[in-house]
Design a protein around this motif. Structure first.
Motif, short mmCIF file in Angstrom:
data_model
loop_
_atom_site.label_atom_id
_atom_site.label_comp_id
_atom_site.label_asym_id
_atom_site.label_seq_id
_atom_site.Cartn_x
_atom_site.Cartn_y
_atom_site.Cartn_z
N ASP A 175 0.83 -1.21 0.00
CA ASP A 175 0.00 0.00 0.00
C ASP A 175 0.86 1.26 0.00
O ASP A 175 0.60 2.20 -0.74
CB ASP A 175 -0.88 0.04 1.26
N ASP A 176 1.88 1.30 0.86
CA ASP A 176 2.59 2.56 1.09
C ASP A 176 3.92 2.24 1.77
O ASP A 176 4.02 2.21 2.99
CB ASP A 176 1.71 3.44 1.99
N THR A 179 5.50 4.99 4.26
CA THR A 179 4.90 5.14 5.59
C THR A 179 5.26 3.96 6.49
O THR A 179 5.56 4.14 7.67
CB THR A 179 3.37 5.30 5.47
N ALA A 181 7.93 2.25 6.42
CA ALA A 181 9.32 2.44 6.84
C ALA A 181 9.42 3.50 7.93
O ALA A 181 10.15 3.34 8.91
CB ALA A 181 10.18 2.83 5.63
N ALA A 182 8.64 4.58 7.77
CA ALA A 182 8.68 5.66 8.77
C ALA A 182 8.09 5.20 10.09
O ALA A 182 8.26 5.86 11.11
CB ALA A 182 7.91 6.87 8.25
N LEU A 183 7.38 4.08 10.08
CA LEU A 183 6.82 3.54 11.32
C LEU A 183 7.69 2.41 11.88
O LEU A 183 7.23 1.61 12.69
CB LEU A 183 5.39 3.06 11.09
N GLY A 184 8.93 2.33 11.44
CA GLY A 184 9.88 1.45 12.10
C GLY A 184 10.03 0.06 11.51
O GLY A 184 10.69 -0.78 12.10
N VAL A 185 9.43 -0.20 10.33
CA VAL A 185 9.56 -1.54 9.75
C VAL A 185 10.64 -1.51 8.66
O VAL A 185 10.64 -0.64 7.79
CB VAL A 185 8.22 -2.01 9.15
N ARG B 45 9.97 15.34 7.30
CA ARG B 45 10.43 14.22 6.49
C ARG B 45 11.96 14.06 6.56
O ARG B 45 12.47 12.94 6.47
CB ARG B 45 9.99 14.41 5.03
N LEU B 48 12.92 12.25 9.80
CA LEU B 48 12.68 10.80 9.73
C LEU B 48 13.55 10.10 8.70
O LEU B 48 13.47 8.88 8.54
CB LEU B 48 11.20 10.54 9.35
N LEU B 50 13.24 10.41 5.48
CA LEU B 50 12.49 10.17 4.23
C LEU B 50 12.99 11.08 3.12
O LEU B 50 12.85 10.78 1.94
CB LEU B 50 10.99 10.39 4.45
N PRO B 70 14.95 5.38 7.45
CA PRO B 70 13.79 5.78 8.24
C PRO B 70 13.43 4.79 9.36
O PRO B 70 13.13 5.21 10.47
CB PRO B 70 12.66 5.85 7.21
N HIS B 71 13.49 3.47 9.06
CA HIS B 71 13.02 2.53 10.09
C HIS B 71 13.91 2.58 11.32
O HIS B 71 13.44 2.40 12.44
CB HIS B 71 12.90 1.12 9.53
N ALA B 74 12.96 5.75 13.31
CA ALA B 74 11.68 5.55 13.98
C ALA B 74 11.85 4.67 15.21
O ALA B 74 11.29 4.92 16.27
CB ALA B 74 10.68 4.94 13.01
N LEU B 80 5.56 8.96 14.01
CA LEU B 80 5.13 9.95 13.02
C LEU B 80 3.64 9.80 12.72
O LEU B 80 3.17 8.70 12.42
CB LEU B 80 5.93 9.78 11.72
N PRO B 82 1.73 11.17 9.86
CA PRO B 82 2.11 11.91 8.66
C PRO B 82 0.99 12.80 8.13
O PRO B 82 -0.18 12.58 8.42
CB PRO B 82 2.45 10.80 7.66
N ARG B 86 -2.17 8.91 5.77
CA ARG B 86 -1.46 7.76 5.20
C ARG B 86 -1.81 6.44 5.90
O ARG B 86 -0.94 5.63 6.24
CB ARG B 86 0.06 7.97 5.23
N PHE B 88 -3.10 2.63 5.96
CA PHE B 88 -3.00 1.54 4.98
C PHE B 88 -4.42 1.09 4.62
O PHE B 88 -5.13 0.55 5.47
CB PHE B 88 -2.20 0.38 5.56
N ARG B 145 -1.52 4.56 15.83
CA ARG B 145 -0.47 3.78 15.17
C ARG B 145 0.91 4.32 15.56
O ARG B 145 1.86 3.55 15.74
CB ARG B 145 -0.70 3.90 13.66
N ALA B 146 1.02 5.64 15.69
CA ALA B 146 2.31 6.21 16.10
C ALA B 146 2.57 5.91 17.57
O ALA B 146 3.72 5.70 17.98
CB ALA B 146 2.32 7.71 15.84
N LEU B 149 4.20 2.52 18.75
CA LEU B 149 5.66 2.40 18.60
C LEU B 149 6.35 2.72 19.92
O LEU B 149 7.56 2.55 20.03
CB LEU B 149 6.16 3.40 17.54
#
Lengths: 305, 232
Positions: A175-176, A179, A181-185, B45, B48, B50, B70-71, B74, B80, B82, B86, B88, B145-146, B149
Motif C-alpha cells: 500500500d505505502d 509510511t 518504513a517511517a513507522l519502524g519496519v 520528512r 525521519l 524520508l 527511516p526505520h 523511527a 510519526l 504523517p 497515510r 493503509f 499507530r504512532a 511504537l
C-alpha cells in the motif's frame, strides 16, 4: 463426453493450475509490491527441478531433497535480490527486464556447465508411483500429490499473508512503503524475504514439473509466459487473484486441448477439426486474458480495491 | 533530545530547507509554524530520513541520525503521524496497530488495547479496513499507530486538517492527555490558538529557515509576527 475423461481432464487442469499458482504467487508479489519485473523467475523454477533431481540422485530420499532444493533456491533468490533486484527497484521497467533477461542467460549457462546440455530425469518417489482409483477411473498418484501440495502451499501462503505480522508488513508495504518504513519496519528486509519466498515457491513448482516431464534448460521460460498471463488475469499483486487466475488458465488450457477438437468435429471434418482445435486451444488462454482485460482491466481480484 | 543544526534538504534541484536549527527537550512540546510551502513537512520528512539531508546534522537521543534509514530513526523513538494520515487502506484497524507495535522502553507503555481505550471510536471499528474509516477515524488511527511504537517524541503533521469541529476537539483532547503523560511532541497545525495553549515553545519557519522562536507568551507579545509570517 465420457464423465471419467472429463474428471481426468479436470484433475489435469487443476494440476497445471496449482503449479502455475506456485509460480505466479511469487511473481505477482514481487511485481505488485516492489514494482519489479523479474523475467528470471522461471530460472528459480528450473533451479528447483535441477537441484531436486541432483539431491535425489545423491541421497535417494525425495522429501529431504525437495526441502534442500527449496532452501538452496531461496538462498539464490536472496542473492539475486541483494546483488541485482535491490539496485533496480527504483529504475525503469526496461532496465529490470534487461537485467533479469541477462540472469536467464546466466542461469541457463550455469546449468549447462554443471549438469550438461542433456535433459535429466527426476524419478518421483516409490510411494507416489502407480495409480489411484478415483470414481472408478485410474489416475496417477503423483498428479494427485501435486494438486494437494499446491493447494496446501496456497493455504500456507494465505495464512502467512493474512494472519502473520510479516504478512501485515507485506500488505502495508504494497500500500505505502514509505509510511511503513517511517513507522519502524525494515521494508528492505521484508522485500528480500518476499523475493526468497517467491523463489522457493517457484522451485517447488519446478520440482513438481520435473516428476512429470524432463528437467531441461529453458523449461522456465516456457512456463513464465503462462505465469504472466495468470497474474494479469488475476490482478497484479494479488495472491488470491493468482490462485483464481492460475486455476482458470490451467483448466481452460487443459479443457481446450482435450475438448476443442471433439467440439469442432461436430461441425466440420475430423482432420480439419483436429488441426483447428489444436491451434485454437493454444490460443484459448490468450483469448481468456483478452476478455478479462476488456471487462476488468485491473484483473479479476486486484490487490488494491 | 532532538537537535537539528543547519539542516539543508530538498527535492531534485530545488532546495526547500536552507539551514534549519531546531531543538526539542524531553517531554517538551514545540510547534513549527509557517505558511504552506515554507518547509514544515520537509523538515519532518528530513528528521525521519524520508528526505536526505544535504548538509547539517540531525541528532536524536545522543546519536547522529543524519542519513540513517527511516526505520532505524523511527525505532529510536519517533512516532510519526504523517500529513494526509497515510492509513493503509487494505489493513484492518487492529492489523495496522499490531504491524508496527513495539514493546515499551520502560514501565507502562502504549499497548494496542490502551490506544483503543484512548480512542473508543476505533475500538468499535477494530476489524474494519482502513479505507472504510471516516476522516476522523483515520486520523485517530494515525495517532494510535504512532503511539504503539512507544515513541519518546510524537510528530503530528496537520493532524486536525479537514476534520469536523467535534472530531477536532476529540483529537485536541487526546493530545492534552498525551501531554500529561510527558510525551514530547512536534506539532504542525493551522489552529494557532490551540497550539499556543498546548505547546511550550514555537518555531516560525519561512523559506526553509527558522526566522523566530520563543514561548507562547513571547509570540503573543509580538502581534506583528502573525501577519508577517503566518498571513493571518
Amino acid at each position: 463426453m465420457d464423465p471419467s475423461l472429463l474428471l481426468e481432464q479436470t484433475l489435469n487442469g487443476l494440476q497445471l493450475g496449482v503449479m502455475l499458482f506456485l509460480l505466479a504467487a511469487g511473481l505477482t508479489l514481487v511485481f505488485g509490491i516492489m514494482d519489479f519485473i523479474n523475467l528470471a523467475h522461471g530460472s528459480f523454477y528450473m533451479l528447483g527441478a535441477y537441484l531436486t533431481a541432483w539431491l535425489v540422485g545423491w541421497s535417494e530420499a525425495f522429501l529431504p531433497s525437495l526441502a534442500g532444493a527449496l532452501v538452496l533456491t531461496a538462498l539464490v533468490g536472496l542473492l539475486v535480490e541483494r546483488l541485482v533486484a535491490r539496485r533496480l527497484y527504483a529504475a525503469d521497467h526496461l532496465y529490470q527486464v534487461l537485467a533479469t533477461f541477462g540472469l536467464i542467460l546466466f542461469f541457463n549457462e550455469l546449468i549447462r556447465l554443471l549438469f550438461g546440455p542433456q535433459p535429466i530425469f527426476l524419478e518421483p518417489p516409490a510411494w507416489l508411483a502407480g495409480q489411484l482409483e478415483i470414481a472408478g477411473a485410474p489416475y496417477p498418484r503423483i498428479r494427485i500429490a501435486i494438486v494437494l501440495a499446491g493447494l496446501m502451499s496456497g493455504l500456507l501462503l494465505w495464512w502467512l499473508i493474512g494472519r502473520t505480522r510479516l504478512g501485515m508488513w507485506i500488505r502495508a508495504g504494497a500500500d505505502d512503503r514509505e509510511t511503513i518504513a517511517a513507522l519502524g519496519v525494515d521494508i528492505g528486509l521484508v522485500f528480500a524475504l518476499v523475493f526468497a519466498l517467491g523463489a522457493a515457491l517457484a522451485a517447488l513448482a519446478g520440482a513438481m514439473a520435473g516428476t512429470l516431464v524432463a528437467v531441461r534448460i529453458g523449461m522456465g521460460e516456457e512456463i513464465l509466459i503462462l505465469t504472466f498471463v495468470v497474474i494479469v488475469i488475476g490482478g497484479i499483486g494479488s495472491v488470491r487473484g493468482a490462485l483464481v487466475g492460475a486455476l482458470l488458465v490451467g483448466l481452460v488450457d487443459t479443457y481446450g486441448r482435450a475438448l476443442l477438437p471433439d467440439v469442432l468435429a461436430l461441425v466440420m471434418e475430423r482432420s480439419v477439426a483436429d488441426a483447428a482445435g489444436a491451434a485454437m486451444a493454444s490460443m484459448a488462454i490468450y483469448l481468456l486474458m483478452a476478455v478479462v482485460l476488456a471487462l476488468r482491466p485491473q484483473g479479476l481480484l486486484p490487490a488494491r480495491g | 533530545m532532538l537537535r537539528l543544526e543547519a539542516v539543508e534538504a530538498g527535492y531534485g534541484s530545488s532546495r526547500v530547507l536552507c539551514g534549519v536549527d531546531l531543538a526539542i527537550g524531553p517531554g517538551e512540546i514545540i510547534t513549527l509554524l509557517g505558511r504552506n510551502g515554507m518547509g514544515k513537512t520537509t523538515t519532518v520528512r528530513t528528521i525521519l530520513g524520508l528526505v536526505r539531508a544535504r548538509a547539517g546534522c540531525i541528532r536524536f537521543r545522543g546519536r547522529d541520525v543524519t542519513g540513517a534509514p527511516p526505520h532505524r530513526i523511527a525505532r529510536l523513538g519517533i512516532g510519526l503521524v504523517p500529513e494526509g494520515r497515510r492509513i493503509f487502506p487494505n489493513l484492518t484497524v487492529l492489523e495496522q496497530l499490531i504491524a508496527v507495535a513495539r514493546p515499551p522502553r520502560e514501565g507502562r507503555g502504549w499497548t494496542v488495547s490502551r490506544v483503543l481505550e484512548l480512542f473508543p471510536a476505533l475500538a468499535e471499528r477494530r476489524h474494519q479496513r482502513g479505507r472504510t474509516l471516516s476522516g476522523g477515524e483515520q486520523q485517530m488511527l494515525a495517532i494510535a499507530r504512532a503511539l504503539v511504537l512507544n515513541p519518546v517524541l510524537l510528530i503530528l503533521d496537520e493532524a486536525t486538517e479537514g476534520l469536523a469541529p467535534l472530531v477536532r476537539r476529540e483529537i485536541w483532547r487526546a493530545l492534552a492527555a498525551l501531554r500529561r503523560e510527558g510525551l514530547a511532541m512536534l506539532l504542525i497545525d493551522k489552529h494557532l490558538e490551540r497550539l499556543l495553549e498546548l505547546a511550550d515553545r514555537h518555531y516560525v519557519i519561512e523559506k526553509g529557515r527558522i526566522v523566530w522562536s520563543g514561548t507562547g507568551a513571547a509570540f503573543r507579545a509580538e502581534p506583528g509576527l502573525r501577519a508577517r509570517y503566518l498571513g493571518v
